[in-house]
Write an enzyme that holds these catalytic residues in place. Structure first.
Site, short mmCIF file in Angstrom:
data_model
loop_
_atom_site.label_atom_id
_atom_site.label_comp_id
_atom_site.label_asym_id
_atom_site.label_seq_id
_atom_site.Cartn_x
_atom_site.Cartn_y
_atom_site.Cartn_z
N ARG A 1 0.84 -1.22 0.00
CA ARG A 1 0.00 0.00 0.00
C ARG A 1 0.87 1.26 0.00
NH1 ARG A 1 -1.99 2.15 4.39
NH2 ARG A 1 -2.25 0.18 5.50
N TYR B 1 -15.05 16.44 -16.47
CA TYR B 1 -15.49 15.04 -16.49
C TYR B 1 -16.62 14.85 -15.46
CZ TYR B 1 -15.27 10.01 -15.96
OH TYR B 1 -15.59 8.69 -15.88
N ASP C 1 -6.39 18.57 -15.44
CA ASP C 1 -6.69 17.22 -15.93
C ASP C 1 -6.21 17.18 -17.38
OD1 ASP C 1 -7.87 14.94 -17.09
OD2 ASP C 1 -9.57 14.99 -15.71
N LYS D 1 -7.35 5.88 -20.07
CA LYS D 1 -7.55 6.36 -21.44
C LYS D 1 -6.28 6.18 -22.28
CE LYS D 1 -11.44 7.24 -19.52
NZ LYS D 1 -11.83 8.51 -18.94
C1 LIG Z 1 -12.30 9.00 -17.67
C2 LIG Z 1 -11.91 10.32 -17.17
C3 LIG Z 1 -11.72 10.56 -15.79
C4 LIG Z 1 -11.99 9.49 -14.72
O1 LIG Z 1 -11.08 8.46 -14.81
P1 LIG Z 1 -11.36 6.93 -14.34
O2 LIG Z 1 -10.11 6.24 -14.72
O3 LIG Z 1 -12.57 6.47 -15.10
O4 LIG Z 1 -11.61 6.95 -12.87
C5 LIG Z 1 -11.30 11.82 -15.40
N1 LIG Z 1 -11.08 12.80 -16.30
C6 LIG Z 1 -11.27 12.62 -17.62
C7 LIG Z 1 -11.01 13.74 -18.56
C8 LIG Z 1 -11.70 11.39 -18.10
O5 LIG Z 1 -11.89 11.21 -19.41
#
Ligand SMILES: *Cc1c(COP(=O)(O)O)cnc(C)c1O
Length: 413
Positions: free
Chosen positions: A65, A118, A202, A227
């Site tokens: 962890r 998001y 982000d 992604k």
């Molecule tokens: C998918 C996404 C998230 C969330 O990510 P997870 O891996 O699904 O928890 C956050 N920001 C953006 C821009 C995303 O496309």
């Protein structure tokens, strides 16, 4: 100098640790044996922030962890890609984002956030952070520096500002937020109130290959590694990059919230990073061809793609300053509102009808009724999420095959 992408095959791993194995094995273990009790004591002093690492001293392995070789190798490579001092890997993008927010925001503090973000981020901020007493002010792409300073002043809360959080390009409309302006706002307010403000971006849509927010003075970038970073639609993961000092505060909270990445997931991600630039650059080349094709089809009404000549002038100026490419996410509207959009989506053969993005297979979805169905009607309309809007994530199939699939589905509308 070796380019960052060329480091992805071996950086941060020494075959001597594992019988000469050219790739790191999966360290599927929960705990690690200390050589002696004094070593265990020292490792904990550092892990619990009671003492800092000495020069040339490395934090030893304790418990998965806190740290694990697969997580550490992944983090070192993520830092190389981002050009940052350090990185922290998480079990999901939302775990990365929520841990960052909780690490720097306390009840009574103010969060300034761009709109749209998001869906998970939007809900966490508006339904959870607000409930525990964090103040939230949002702005969108057409607010400039003066608008934002005015908003802060009028709120009477500017001396509480602790975090500025942006998402650019924004999902699903591809609108851009000016990172230089964000840094200017941060500097001005920080000077005025004499307090530290953390800025976060982000960077899931364009980073780390096509956009580097840290170069514009942003403190932390965060990612859904689900992604592009993973890029194979088989993993949920997240990441945060920034300076050693700021990341150590994020890692400290991660230890207690427990959102660290698991060894096998980290191993899969290191494997994916080896081909990151090959995949992303190919997806981007495909996207340009697809945008060109969409412009010629009579059933396509508008296209939103960063850097495209159809985007407005201010958006294009921001694009030129902070993006190296428009990326692999194409948004466009089709004729016939929801009916037209559904007919198009239901007629696709090669392209899959699914949410998520950045993977090697092409995916299409309908933001109005799917990913953004929770956004209030008036907000959807004001930010361009209309009934005819399609969000396409472009994969690595041959461009001609994607275009032929789009064409036959568009012809049917
Ligand atoms: C998918 C996404 C998230 C969330 O990510 P997870 O891996 O699904 O928890 C956050 N920001 C953006 C821009 C995303 O496309």
């Amino acid at each position: 100098m070796v380019k960052k992408e060329s480091h992805m095959m071996s950086y941060g791993y020494n075959p001597d640790w594992s019988e000469g194995s050219v790739k790191p094995p999966i360290f599927q273990t929960s705990t690690f044996v200390f050589k002696n009790a004094a070593e265990g004591k020292r490792f904990f002093e550092v892990a619990y922030a009671k003492s800092k690492l000495k020069k040339n001293e490395q934090l030893g392995l304790i418990y998965s962890r806190l740290n694990n070789p697969n997580m550490q190798i992944l983090e070192e490579r993520l830092a190389v890609l981002e050009g940052s001092e350090d990185a922290a890997a998480f079990v999901s993008g939302m775990s990365a984002i929520s841990t960052v927010m909780l690490a720097f925001l306390k009840p009574g503090d103010l969060l300034l956030i761009s709109n749209p973000t998001y869906g998970g981020t939007h809900t966490f901020v508006n339904n959870y952070l607000k409930e525990i007493g964090v103040h939230v002010i949002s702005f969108d792409f057409d607010h400039n520096y003066d608008d934002i300073l005015n908003k802060l002043k009028q709120s009477g809360l500017e001396n509480k500002l602790k975090m500025i959080y942006v998402e650019t390009p924004a999902n699903p409309t591809n609108t851009l937020i000016d990172l230089k302006m964000v840094n200017d706002v941060k500097k001005t307010i920080s000077k005025k109130i004499g307090g530290e403000i953390i800025s976060v971006c982000d960077n899931t849509y364009l980073g780390p290959i096509w956009q580097n927010p840290l170069e514009f003075g942003i403190d932390l970038t965060c990612y859904s590694a689900t992604k592009f970073l993973n890029g194979h639609s088989d993993v949920i993961a997240g990441a945060v990059m920034g300076s050693k000092d700021v990341i150590s505060q994020v890692k400290y909270l991660r230890t207690f919230l427990g959102g660290m990445i698991a060894p096998y997931t980290a191993w899969l991600l290191t494997r994916s990073l080896e081909t990151l630039h090959v995949r992303m650059n190919y997806q981007a080349e495909n996207s340009i061809k697809i945008v060109d094709f969409l412009k010629t089809h009579k059933n396509v009404l508008s296209i939103y793609y960063p850097g495209d000549e159809n985007m407005d002038q201010r958006q294009n100026q921001i694009y030129k300053r902070q993006c190296n490419h428009g990326g692999a996410m194409v948004a466009f509207t089709v004729k016939g509102n929801e009916k037209g959009a559904f007919k198009f989506l239901d007629s696709l053969k090669l392209i899959k009808l699914a949410v998520s993005l950045g993977s090697n297979e092409s995916l299409a979805q309908h933001p109005y009724s799917m990913t953004h169905s929770d956004v209030p009607e008036d907000v959807k309309n004001s930010i361009g999420i209309t009934e005819g809007l399609i969000r396409l994530s472009v994969g690595i199939e041959y461009a001609d095959d994607i275009i032929n699939d789009l064409k036959q589905a568009l012809d049917i509308i």
